[in-house]
Design a protein around this motif. Structure first.
Motif, short mmCIF file in Angstrom:
data_model
loop_
_atom_site.label_atom_id
_atom_site.label_comp_id
_atom_site.label_asym_id
_atom_site.label_seq_id
_atom_site.Cartn_x
_atom_site.Cartn_y
_atom_site.Cartn_z
N GLY A 227 24.28 67.66 76.27
CA GLY A 227 25.79 66.77 76.49
C GLY A 227 25.51 66.11 75.12
O GLY A 227 25.02 65.45 74.28
N PHE A 228 26.50 64.80 75.66
CA PHE A 228 27.00 63.69 74.52
C PHE A 228 26.50 62.31 74.69
O PHE A 228 26.52 61.91 76.10
CB PHE A 228 28.57 63.79 74.77
N LEU A 229 25.77 61.60 74.10
CA LEU A 229 25.10 60.81 74.49
C LEU A 229 25.66 59.61 74.40
O LEU A 229 26.88 59.54 73.72
CB LEU A 229 24.07 60.27 73.47
N VAL A 230 25.50 58.06 75.51
CA VAL A 230 26.13 57.39 75.03
C VAL A 230 26.28 56.57 72.85
O VAL A 230 25.58 56.46 72.87
CB VAL A 230 25.92 55.81 75.84
N PRO A 231 27.68 56.09 73.19
CA PRO A 231 27.50 56.05 71.06
C PRO A 231 26.98 54.41 70.88
O PRO A 231 26.84 53.78 71.87
CB PRO A 231 28.94 55.68 71.01
N GLU B 126 29.37 50.64 62.26
CA GLU B 126 28.59 51.80 61.67
C GLU B 126 28.88 52.73 63.32
O GLU B 126 28.49 51.64 64.26
CB GLU B 126 26.87 51.74 61.57
N LEU B 127 29.02 53.46 63.48
CA LEU B 127 29.60 54.31 64.63
C LEU B 127 28.39 55.65 64.65
O LEU B 127 28.71 56.38 64.10
CB LEU B 127 31.00 54.68 64.74
N GLU B 128 27.82 55.84 65.57
CA GLU B 128 27.16 56.72 65.96
C GLU B 128 27.16 57.29 67.41
O GLU B 128 27.54 57.30 68.87
CB GLU B 128 25.10 56.57 65.65
N GLN B 129 27.24 58.90 67.22
CA GLN B 129 27.44 59.66 67.91
C GLN B 129 26.88 60.14 68.27
O GLN B 129 26.78 61.08 67.48
CB GLN B 129 29.34 59.85 68.11
N SER B 130 25.65 60.88 69.47
CA SER B 130 24.91 61.98 68.97
C SER B 130 25.45 63.39 70.58
O SER B 130 25.82 62.77 71.50
CB SER B 130 23.23 61.30 69.21
N TYR B 131 24.77 64.26 70.37
CA TYR B 131 24.66 65.87 71.39
C TYR B 131 23.83 66.39 71.64
O TYR B 131 22.90 66.02 70.93
CB TYR B 131 25.57 66.63 70.69
N TYR B 132 23.00 65.75 72.66
CA TYR B 132 21.20 66.18 73.29
C TYR B 132 22.11 67.88 73.49
O TYR B 132 22.47 68.03 74.39
CB TYR B 132 21.40 65.15 74.65
N PHE C 293 23.68 44.24 61.84
CA PHE C 293 24.43 43.73 63.10
C PHE C 293 24.52 45.19 64.59
O PHE C 293 25.23 46.52 64.09
CB PHE C 293 25.20 43.05 64.05
N LEU C 294 23.66 45.41 64.68
CA LEU C 294 23.57 46.11 66.30
C LEU C 294 23.81 45.60 67.46
O LEU C 294 23.16 45.04 67.84
CB LEU C 294 21.90 47.34 65.47
N PHE C 295 24.61 46.57 68.02
CA PHE C 295 24.89 46.78 69.55
C PHE C 295 24.19 47.74 70.47
O PHE C 295 24.40 48.98 69.64
CB PHE C 295 26.32 46.41 69.39
N ARG C 296 23.12 47.66 70.79
CA ARG C 296 22.63 48.95 71.71
C ARG C 296 23.30 48.85 74.03
O ARG C 296 23.66 47.82 74.24
CB ARG C 296 21.24 48.70 71.79
N PHE D 236 22.26 53.24 79.41
CA PHE D 236 22.66 53.65 81.03
C PHE D 236 21.49 54.30 81.99
O PHE D 236 21.43 55.46 81.17
CB PHE D 236 24.10 54.20 81.73
N ARG D 237 20.77 53.82 82.43
CA ARG D 237 19.99 55.12 83.88
C ARG D 237 20.54 56.07 83.82
O ARG D 237 21.50 55.58 84.80
CB ARG D 237 18.99 54.04 84.61
N ASN D 238 19.96 57.46 83.98
CA ASN D 238 21.03 58.34 84.80
C ASN D 238 21.92 58.91 83.59
O ASN D 238 22.96 59.52 84.38
CB ASN D 238 20.51 58.21 85.72
N LEU D 239 22.25 58.55 82.95
CA LEU D 239 23.39 58.32 82.48
C LEU D 239 23.57 58.55 80.88
O LEU D 239 24.70 57.81 79.77
CB LEU D 239 24.96 57.75 82.59
N GLY D 240 22.61 59.61 80.26
CA GLY D 240 22.63 59.33 78.95
C GLY D 240 23.50 60.62 78.30
O GLY D 240 24.33 60.77 77.28
#
Length: 719
Positions: A196-200, A211-217, A708-711, A714-718
């Motif tokens: 599924g998709f990870l949190v961006p 910068e906007l990163e979107q990942s898929y696992y 600048f980096l915003f992180r 969420f646990r159990n919501l990757g």
């Protein structure tokens, strides 16, 4: 006609033995009306069928219609461990299909789904206007607390068999505020990851803008996965990244690739474009396999398309990339290694053609007990071939035998004896291409013989002091080695030599094998230690003195070039888990000037602490030695916990090198390298941070400026 079965004081009433089409009951009272075919169970009721169980105060089962109605303190447990709570539940007599009012589902990983009304059909839960959270909803004292995040959705579907939650019309609320709409959210439940998709992630850098990163696992199998991501920038072309991991029977592999098409700027000080929309990328990978208790194979590789790609995209700040491979056999008394390595330089103005390639390096060692004399023998055979595309090539081979004996005499002294014999063969060409003359050696075939004998005596004294136990250990070492033909041998691995507390008593103070210290010397010093319940201290100090009059091959500034060496020492102090202070130093033998001053300190607790590091090397080293440069810098880092979950952190690196340390430098002696400052929140199910960083050293298209980096995690919501 109806019958009533009354429970005994210690045994609950039960229905007749359960068959495949019946529900098993256990309750304080079970009533059965044969006219209406209704079974009524009261008081701590347990109903079960085919892996499904219902716990309630009261359960009514209509055997004619198949309806099961449960009320009061309801728990409906599925075969996969999920638990549904509710005030009232209507089920079929299979116990897996039904409707639940005021529904709460506690999943196997203790995360929760809640809704005013929900249904379960074929074991699948469907909840309308529901909420999900993995956060704890009670404090350690059992008091209710508001979760730091929860997902609210128009509809939630949970399939225990697939262990996955699917949302429709979902949004994430942080601290009760709706912040992130996620209309197509789904994620796995449990300890096993799912695709599924990870949190961006969101950031800003001086080099690339927003910068906007979107990942898929992608969970390929239970032992393999792949993560693909695309990062979009406001001031640069998108960057792609793929990471593949595999855990096999005998080992594991981890591979990562980056790629983009963008303009590339020259690494010279002039901002000149050297490519428009050219491919730029980076590859790295590592793997290790252990085939049996003795044999293993490992490899790692790193390669960048150009010298500023890693800095530009904040992947790494390494200035050299090393790729290696190795096959090893480690036995109880033997060791074999076949290895090789190559280096890619990312340093500005450093020619790649002079970077070494070692292929192969072979090393074998065997330890055996020494007959008659006692102790042990270590036999070693080693060979190495180093090649360069535009520089010096060197091949070497040697064989050695070393005898070691350690004993404790009647006075309590620890006495060690060492004897070493070694023979070397070298061959080199294109020696003139090596820039530093003392590293070149002579062209062609060269041989060298090495003989050494040493004796080392330690005499510990133990006593009470300062409310604890102190140990004072004076130490003396004598080493004798006849003259060795060092300078005619190429120097590939013994360049960065410097007298330190760690090598003061080494048989050879040169690192590597290409240089070996000869002559006759005595080394003396002491170790002092104090042990108390909450406090420990360790101090050592020492110096060496050459007894022969031969000219030293150690370069000036290393602390070993004269008959008497500089004085080196190390101190370490610890107080509970609050303070750790380490100080390493080197004093000039003539005037006690500080040639090395290195301090590392950590003060504080796990939540609030300060780390400080200071290094000053002022060894009067000439500019001709490329591997030994004097410098001065300070490093600071810290974290302050403002509240239970909130903290502020920061770090800085300052280059304080001036003309006193390096006469060729043009710096004013106060150049910041990097600053970092941020705020973070961390609890049992949420982690978020906002970090500001400023870099001060531009290289090519890696510019100085703010990032600048915003992180947010969420646990159990990757996925």
């Amino acid at each position: 006609m109806s019958t009533i079965a009354m429970a005994q004081s210690d045994t609950p009433a039960a229905a007749p033995q359960q068959t495949s089409d019946q529900i098993g009951f256990a309750a304080a009272v079970v009533e059965y009306d044969s006219n209406t075919e209704i079974v009524t169970a009261k008081g701590n009721v347990i109903a079960s069928r085919e892996g499904y169980k219902i716990y309630a105060d009261n359960i009514v089962w209509n055997r004619t219609t198949g309806q099961v109605l449960a009320e009061g303190n309801i728990r409906a447990i599925g075969p996969d461990g999920d638990i549904a709570y509710g005030d009232k539940i209507e089920l079929t007599d299979a116990l897996k299909d039904g409707v639940i009012n005021n529904m709460l589902v506690v999943l196997a990983d203790e995360s929760r789904l809640a809704a005013n009304r929900g249904a379960r059909k074929d074991g699948v839960y469907t909840l309308d206007y529901a909420a999900y959270t993995a956060c704890k909803v009670e404090t350690a004292d059992g008091c209710p607390k508001k979760p730091s995040w929860e997902v609210k959705a128009l509809k939630v579907i949970y399939d225990p068999a697939k262990k996955r939650v699917v949302y429709q019309g979902a949004r994430i609320e942080l601290f009760g505020l709706p912040v992130i709409p996620l209309p197509f959210l789904s994620h796995p439940v449990g300890t096993k990851a799912g695709s599924g998709f990870l949190v961006p992630s969101i950031g800003f850098s001086r080099n690339n803008g927003v910068e906007l990163e979107q990942s898929y696992y992608w969970r390929i199998t239970q032992n393999r996965d792949l993560t693909g991501s695309v990062t979009a920038f406001s001031d640069a072309a998108p960057l792609g990244r793929v990471n593949f991991r595999s855990l096999e029977k005998y080992g594991a592999v981890d591979l990562t690739a980056y790629g983009t098409y963008s303009d590339r700027i020259s690494t010279s000080e002039v901002a000149t474009s050297v490519g428009s929309s050219v491919f730029r990328g980076y590859l790295e990978g590592a793997g290790r396999f252990q085939f049996d208790p003795y044999w293993s194979v490992s490899a790692s590789g790193r390669y960048a398309s150009d010298r500023t790609f890693l800095r530009r995209y904040d992947i790494s700040r390494d200035d050299r990339l090393r790729s290696t491979f190795s096959a090893e056999r480690i036995g109880a008394n033997s060791y074999f290694s076949l290895s090789g390595w190559a280096v890619q330089t990312l340093r500005t103005g450093d020619p790649q053609g002079l970077a070494p390639i070692a292929l192969p390096e072979i090393d074998y060692r065997l330890r055996i007990n020494a007959p008659v004399v006692g102790g042990s023998f270590q036999l070693q055979a080693n060979s190495l071939a180093i090649a360069r595309t535009e520089g010096q090539d060197t091949q070497r081979a040697f064989a050695s035998a070393k005898w070691d004996l350690r004993t404790i005499n009647g006075l309590g002294q620890e006495v060690s004896f060492n004897v070493l014999a070694r023979g070397d063969v070298y061959n080199s060409n294109d020696n003139a291409s090596t820039l530093t003359a003392i590293y070149r050696g002579e062209t062609g075939w060269q041989t060298r013989s090495i003989f050494l004998a040493a004796a080392d005596v330690k005499w510990p004294f133990v006593g009470q002091a300062f409310g604890g136990t102190q140990i004072f250990t004076p130490r003396v070492q004598v080493v004798a080695a006849p003259a060795i033909s060092n300078l005619k041998i190429p120097n590939e691995d013994s360049r960065a030599v410097d007298l330190e507390d760690s090598n003061l008593f080494a048989l050879n103070r040169f690192p590597g094998y290409d240089r070996f210290e000869d002559g006759y010397r005595v080394t003396y010093g002491f170790d002092w230690a104090l042990r108390k319940t909450d406090f420990t201290a360790d101090v050592n100090l020492g110096q060496s003195y050459h007894l022969s009059n031969r000219t030293s091959i150690f370069p000036d500034g290393t602390g070993l070039s004269d008959k008497a060496s500089d004085i080196v020492g190390r101190s370490e102090f610890r107080f509970k888990n609050i303070l750790k202070l380490t100080h390493r130093f080197r004093l000039d033998k003539d005037n006690l000037a500080i040639r090395r001053n290195e301090i590392d300190a950590t003060v504080g607790s796990r939540g609030t602490y300060l780390q400080a590091g200071y290094l000053k090397l002022n060894r009067n080293i000439g500019p001709t030695l490329e591997d030994l440069n004097d410098r001065e810098e300070i490093r600071l880092a810290g974290r302050v916990r403002l509240a239970r979950f909130w903290s502020v952190f920061g770090s800085t690196i300052l280059d304080l090198t001036g003309t006193n340390e390096d006469p060729t430098i043009v710096s004013d002696g106060f150049d910041p390298i990097r600053h970092r400052l941020g705020v973070s929140y961390d609890d049992d199910c949420l982690s978020l941070s906002l970090t500001w960083r400023r870099d001060y050293q531009p290289v090519g298209d890696s510019q100085r400026g703010n990032s600048f980096l915003f992180r947010l995690a969420f646990r159990n919501l990757g996925v």
